[in-house]
Scaffold this active site. Structure first.
Site, PDB file in Angstrom:
ATOM      1  N   LYS A 110       0.761  -1.218  -0.082  1.00 46.55           N
ATOM      2  CA  LYS A 110      -0.200   0.221   0.161  1.00 46.55           C
ATOM      3  C   LYS A 110       0.960   1.113   0.152  1.00 46.55           C
ATOM      4  CE  LYS A 110      -1.561   1.208   4.312  1.00 46.55           C
ATOM      5  NZ  LYS A 110      -1.042   2.790   4.570  1.00 46.55           N
ATOM      6  N   ASN A 111       1.860   1.224   0.773  1.00 46.07           N
ATOM      7  CA  ASN A 111       2.850   2.627   1.224  1.00 46.07           C
ATOM      8  C   ASN A 111       3.595   2.980  -0.135  1.00 46.07           C
ATOM      9  OD1 ASN A 111       1.045   2.921   3.328  1.00 46.07           O
ATOM     10  ND2 ASN A 111       2.825   2.662   4.629  1.00 46.07           N
TER      11      ASN A 111
ATOM     12  N   CYS B 237      -5.021  12.669  13.854  1.00 46.92           N
ATOM     13  CA  CYS B 237      -4.893  11.106  13.519  1.00 46.92           C
ATOM     14  C   CYS B 237      -4.780  10.366  14.742  1.00 46.92           C
ATOM     15  CB  CYS B 237      -3.678  11.140  12.584  1.00 46.92           C
ATOM     16  SG  CYS B 237      -3.215   9.294  12.380  1.00 46.92           S
TER      17      CYS B 237
ATOM     18  N   ASP C 249       5.350   0.314  12.044  1.00 47.70           N
ATOM     19  CA  ASP C 249       4.327  -0.170  11.305  1.00 47.70           C
ATOM     20  C   ASP C 249       4.157  -1.645  11.790  1.00 47.70           C
ATOM     21  OD1 ASP C 249       3.428   2.104  10.169  1.00 47.70           O
ATOM     22  OD2 ASP C 249       3.917   1.430   8.259  1.00 47.70           O
TER      23      ASP C 249
ATOM     24  N   ARG D 270       1.150  13.942  13.593  1.00 45.92           N
ATOM     25  CA  ARG D 270       1.453  13.923  12.244  1.00 45.92           C
ATOM     26  C   ARG D 270       1.421  15.260  11.390  1.00 45.92           C
ATOM     27  NH1 ARG D 270      -0.709   8.477  10.110  1.00 45.92           N
ATOM     28  NH2 ARG D 270       1.012   8.740   8.534  1.00 45.92           N
TER      29      ARG D 270
ATOM     30  N   ARG E  10      -8.011  -0.859   5.292  1.00 41.63           N
ATOM     31  CA  ARG E  10      -7.472   0.207   4.686  1.00 41.63           C
ATOM     32  C   ARG E  10      -6.214  -0.214   4.180  1.00 41.63           C
ATOM     33  NH1 ARG E  10      -6.779   5.661   7.978  1.00 41.63           N
ATOM     34  NH2 ARG E  10      -5.893   5.909   6.188  1.00 41.63           N
TER      35      ARG E  10
ATOM     36  N   ILE F  80       8.644   6.804  16.882  1.00 39.15           N
ATOM     37  CA  ILE F  80       8.145   7.624  15.644  1.00 39.15           C
ATOM     38  C   ILE F  80       7.117   8.577  16.048  1.00 39.15           C
ATOM     39  CG2 ILE F  80       7.498   7.562  13.084  1.00 39.15           C
ATOM     40  CD1 ILE F  80      10.220   6.716  13.559  1.00 39.15           C
TER      41      ILE F  80
ATOM     42  N   ARG G  96      -4.531  10.451   4.834  1.00 38.64           N
ATOM     43  CA  ARG G  96      -3.481  11.264   4.831  1.00 38.64           C
ATOM     44  C   ARG G  96      -2.309  11.347   3.695  1.00 38.64           C
ATOM     45  NH1 ARG G  96      -2.957  13.334   9.940  1.00 38.64           N
ATOM     46  NH2 ARG G  96      -1.148  14.098   9.200  1.00 38.64           N
TER      47      ARG G  96
HETATM   48  N1  EPU Z   1       6.788  14.410  10.850  1.00 38.19           N
HETATM   49  C1  EPU Z   1       7.004  15.866  11.245  1.00 38.19           C
HETATM   50  N2  EPU Z   1       6.655  16.644  10.093  1.00 38.19           N
HETATM   51  C2  EPU Z   1       6.361  16.425   8.842  1.00 38.19           C
HETATM   52  C3  EPU Z   1       6.379  15.061   8.428  1.00 38.19           C
HETATM   53  C4  EPU Z   1       6.741  14.249   9.275  1.00 38.19           C
HETATM   54  O1  EPU Z   1       7.386  15.987  12.220  1.00 38.19           O
HETATM   55  O2  EPU Z   1       6.147  17.411   8.024  1.00 38.19           O
HETATM   56  C5  EPU Z   1       7.335  13.567  11.882  1.00 38.19           C
HETATM   57  C6  EPU Z   1       6.125  12.670  12.210  1.00 38.19           C
HETATM   58  O3  EPU Z   1       5.361  13.319  13.258  1.00 38.19           O
HETATM   59  C7  EPU Z   1       6.710  11.132  12.804  1.00 38.19           C
HETATM   60  C8  EPU Z   1       7.952  11.362  11.830  1.00 38.19           C
HETATM   61  O4  EPU Z   1       8.266  12.556  11.290  1.00 38.19           O
HETATM   62  O5  EPU Z   1       7.239  11.703  13.992  1.00 38.19           O
HETATM   63  C9  EPU Z   1       8.066   9.987  10.704  1.00 38.19           C
HETATM   64  O6  EPU Z   1       6.601  10.496  10.059  1.00 38.19           O
HETATM   65  P1  EPU Z   1       6.473  10.082   8.528  1.00 38.19           P
HETATM   66  O7  EPU Z   1       6.430  11.660   7.751  1.00 38.19           O
HETATM   67  O8  EPU Z   1       7.735   9.460   7.987  1.00 38.19           O
HETATM   68  O9  EPU Z   1       5.216   9.439   8.485  1.00 38.19           O
HETATM   69  P2  EPU Z   1       4.242   9.488   6.950  1.00 38.19           P
HETATM   70  O10 EPU Z   1       5.335   9.560   5.872  1.00 38.19           O
HETATM   71  O11 EPU Z   1       3.145  10.397   7.180  1.00 38.19           O
HETATM   72  C10 EPU Z   1       4.485   6.823   6.511  1.00 38.19           C
HETATM   73  C11 EPU Z   1       3.561   5.726   6.291  1.00 38.19           C
HETATM   74  C12 EPU Z   1       3.053   5.405   7.654  1.00 38.19           C
HETATM   75  C13 EPU Z   1       4.335   4.815   8.404  1.00 38.19           C
HETATM   76  C14 EPU Z   1       5.309   5.953   8.456  1.00 38.19           C
HETATM   77  C15 EPU Z   1       6.578   5.826   9.356  1.00 38.19           C
HETATM   78  C16 EPU Z   1       2.794   6.084   3.934  1.00 38.19           C
HETATM   79  C17 EPU Z   1       1.260   6.286   3.115  1.00 38.19           C
HETATM   80  N3  EPU Z   1       2.577   6.039   5.367  1.00 38.19           N
HETATM   81  O12 EPU Z   1       3.903   8.041   7.060  1.00 38.19           O
HETATM   82  O13 EPU Z   1       2.280   4.333   7.340  1.00 38.19           O
HETATM   83  O14 EPU Z   1       4.022   4.665   9.765  1.00 38.19           O
HETATM   84  O15 EPU Z   1       5.748   6.439   7.255  1.00 38.19           O
HETATM   85  O16 EPU Z   1       7.350   4.642   8.580  1.00 38.19           O
HETATM   86  O17 EPU Z   1       4.000   5.797   3.716  1.00 38.19           O
HETATM   87  C18 EPU Z   1       0.652   2.601   8.111  1.00 38.19           C
HETATM   88  O18 EPU Z   1       0.777   1.960   6.770  1.00 38.19           O
HETATM   89  O19 EPU Z   1      -0.057   2.001   9.004  1.00 38.19           O
HETATM   90  C19 EPU Z   1       1.307   3.935   8.230  1.00 38.19           C
HETATM   91  C20 EPU Z   1       0.922   4.780   9.056  1.00 38.19           C
END
Ligand code: EPU
Length: 416
Positions: free
Chosen positions: A22-23, A116, A305, A121, A397, A327, A92
Site C-alpha cells: 500500500k505505502n 490522526c 508499522d 502528524r 484500509r 516515531i 493522509r
Molecule cells: N513529521 C514531522 N513533520 C512532517 C512530517 C513528519 O514532524 O512534516 C514527523 C512525524 O510526526 C513522525 C515522523 O516525522 O514523528 C515520521 O513520520 P513520516 O512523515 O515518515 O510518516 P508518514 O510519511 O506520514 C509513512 C507511512 C506510515 C508509516 C510512517 C513511518 C505512508 C503512506 N505512510 O507515513 O504508514 O507509519 O511513514 O514509517 O507511507 C501505515 O501504513 O500504517 C502507516 C501509518
C-alpha cells in the site's frame, strides 16, 4: 458495521502470498500526475486506501482503469488541482498530491489532513521543503494553497526523515529547473521504488534509498510501466501471527531484504527462518516465543508499522520485554484493547513494559488504527475462546483479503 469473529484455533500453517505494498502504491499513484502520458501499474493491492486515492485522482481528472491488480492512470486531462477535505481526512497520504500538482501545473490546493489516531502528524516538512524549491505557500481555511511558476532546484535538509515528505520533494524536484539536493532523507524501500518509477519516466535521480538524494530536473516526464513491490508490513504481520500461534508458515512473493530487522527479532524470539529470493519460511517448532525488546526507528531499523504486532507477540511470549515507540507519540491505542484480553502491559510514556502470559482470553475489542487492528487479530488467533473485533474498516484500509488468507492458514475467522 462489520465485525470480525476469531476463535483461537492453534498454530497457523501453510503458505500465504502477500499483496503489493500500500505505502509503495500510494506515491506511485500520485506520480501519475507528473506526466501527460499513461502509467501502467501492476500488483496493485486491493485495499481501501488505494480506492480512496484513485477516487481523489478521478476528481482531479485522471482517467482510471482498474482491472484486478492492474491499473492504468492517464493524467492527460487534469481539470482541478484541489484535493478536498472530505477525502483527504480519510487518507493522509493525499498530501502526496501536493508536490506533483505544483510541479506540473504550478498550482495545488490540498486540504490539511488534520488529526490522526496515532499522533499529531504535522506536514511542516512537506511545506518548508516545497518553499525551498521556490513555492509560494499559504494556509487558508484549512487548505494548503501552493503556487510556483516553475519550481527551482535547491539544497534542502529535512529536520526529521519523513517518508512521505521525502517522496513529495523527490517527485516535485523531477520537474524543477536545475539540481536539487535533499539531505536527511527517509530511506524506506518505498522511496527507492518510487525513484525507480520516476527514472523509468525519464527523471534523473541519484542516491534514493540513502540519506542524500540528488535530482536533476527535466522539462517533461513520459509514461512508464511499473510493478508495485511486495508489502513488507503485510509480510511481517503474517510472520508475527505464525510466531504467536506457535505455527509454521511460508510467505510467498515477498522480499526478505525489506525487513531484515524484523526477521532478526523473530530469530531472537526463537523462530527458525529460511529465506529465498522471494520467500520467507518461519517455523516455531511448536514452541512459545521469547519476549524481545523493540525500539522503533526509521528504516533500516525496526518499523513503527510492526510495533503493534510485536506487542501482541510479546504479550504471549516467555519473559518480559520493553517496546519503545520513537516515531509516533500516540501509537499505543492497542495496549488498552490487549489488556482487555488479559495482556500484562504497563505504559510509561513512549515505553511499554510487556510481561508475557501463557494465554490470552478472547474478548470484545475495538480496532483503533490499521496496525492496531493487526495486533488484535494476532492476539485473537492465539487466545482462548472467541474475540470479536469492532471497527474492522481500519484493517481493510491496508490488508487485502486478510480473513481469507488467515482462514487458508487454518484460522477460525469470520466476518459479519
Ligand atoms: N513529521 C514531522 N513533520 C512532517 C512530517 C513528519 O514532524 O512534516 C514527523 C512525524 O510526526 C513522525 C515522523 O516525522 O514523528 C515520521 O513520520 P513520516 O512523515 O515518515 O510518516 P508518514 O510519511 O506520514 C509513512 C507511512 C506510515 C508509516 C510512517 C513511518 C505512508 C503512506 N505512510 O507515513 O504508514 O507509519 O511513514 O514509517 O507511507 C501505515 O501504513 O500504517 C502507516 C501509518
Amino acid at each position: 458495521m462489520e465485525q470480525i469473529f476469531i476463535t483461537g484455533n492453534g498454530p497457523l500453517r501453510g503458505e500465504v502470498t502477500v499483496a503489493g505494498a500500500k505505502n509503495a502504491a500510494l506515491p506511485i499513484i500520485a506520480a501519475s500526475l507528473l506526466s501527460a502520458e499513461p502509467l501502467h501499474i501492476s500488483n496493485l493491492p486491493d485495499v481501501r486506501d488505494i480506492g480512496t486515492a484513485l477516487q481523489l485522482l478521478e476528481l482531479l481528472g485522471t482517467q482510471v482503469q482498474r482491472t484486478g491488480t492492474e491499473l492504468v492512470l492517464d493524467s492527460n486531462q487534469i481539470h482541478s488541482v484541489r484535493a478536498p477535505y472530505e477525502l483527504v481526512k480519510t487518507i493522509r497520504a493525499s498530501i502526496l498530491l501536493l508536490g506533483p500538482l505544483l510541479a506540473r501545473f504550478g498550482e495545488a490546493d490540498v486540504s490539511l489532513p488534520g488529526g490522526c489516531a496515532i499522533g499529531s502528524r504535522p506536514v511542516n516538512e512537506h511545506i518548508v521543503g516545497l518553499q525551498a524549491l521556490g513555492a509560494d505557500i499559504r494556509i487558508e481555511a484549512g487548505y494548503i494553497k501552493a503556487k510556483a511558476k516553475r519550481l527551482r532546484g535547491a539544497h534542502f535538509a529535512f529536520d526529521v526523515p519523513s517518508v512521505t515528505a521525502t517522496e513529495n520533494l523527490l517527485m516535485a524536484a523531477t520537474l524543477a529547473e536545475g539540481v536539487t539536493t535533499l539531505k536527511n532523507c527517509a530511506m524506506e524501500p518505498e522511496i527507492s521504488d518510487l525513484a525507480r518509477l520516476l527514472q523509468s519516466m525519464g527523471a534523473h535521480i541519484a542516491g534514493a534509498g540513502t540519506s542524500t538524494i540528488t535530482i536533476e530536473g527535466v522539462k517533461h516526464l513520459h509514461g512508464a510501466t511499473h510493478k508495485v513491490p511486495p508489502d513488507r508490513i503485510e509480510t511481517g504481520t503474517f510472520l508475527a501471527a505464525a510466531a504467536a500461534t506457535r505455527g509454521s508458515i511460508t510467505v510467498l512473493e515477498t522480499n526478505p531484504d525489506y525487513l531484515q530487522h524484523v526477521l532478526d527479532k523473530l530469530e531472537q524470539a526463537g523462530c527458525r527462518l529460511k529465506l529465498g529470493p522471494d520467500w520467507i519460511h518461519l517455523d516455531t517448532d511448536g514452541k512459545r516465543c521469547k519476549a524481545v525488546n523493540i525500539h522503533t526507528a526509521p528504516f533500516p531499523a525496526f518499523p513503527t508499522d510492526m510495533q503493534a504486532q510485536f506487542m501482541a507477540l510479546n504479550a504471549l511470549a516467555e519473559g518480559s520485554a520493553t517496546v519503545v515507540e520513537n516515531i509516533f507519540e500516540n501509537r499505543f491505542m492497542h495496549v488498552a484493547e490487549l489488556q482487555r484480553m488479559g495482556a500484562d502491559i504497563e505504559l510509561q510514556g513512549r515505553t511499554a513494559i510487556v510481561r508475557g502470559r501463557e494465554r490470552l482470553q478472547g474478548a470484545q475489542v475495538m480496532a483503533t488504527d490499521l496496525r492496531a487492528s493487526a495486533s488484535l487479530i494476532i492476539a485473537a488467533l492465539a487466545a482462548e475462546g472467541e474475540t470479536v473485533i469492532d471497527r474492522v474498516y481500519h484493517l481493510d484500509r491496508g490488508y487485502a483479503n486478510i480473513d481469507r488468507k488467515l482462514a487458508e492458514l487454518g484460522a477460525s475467522i469470520r466476518r459479519a
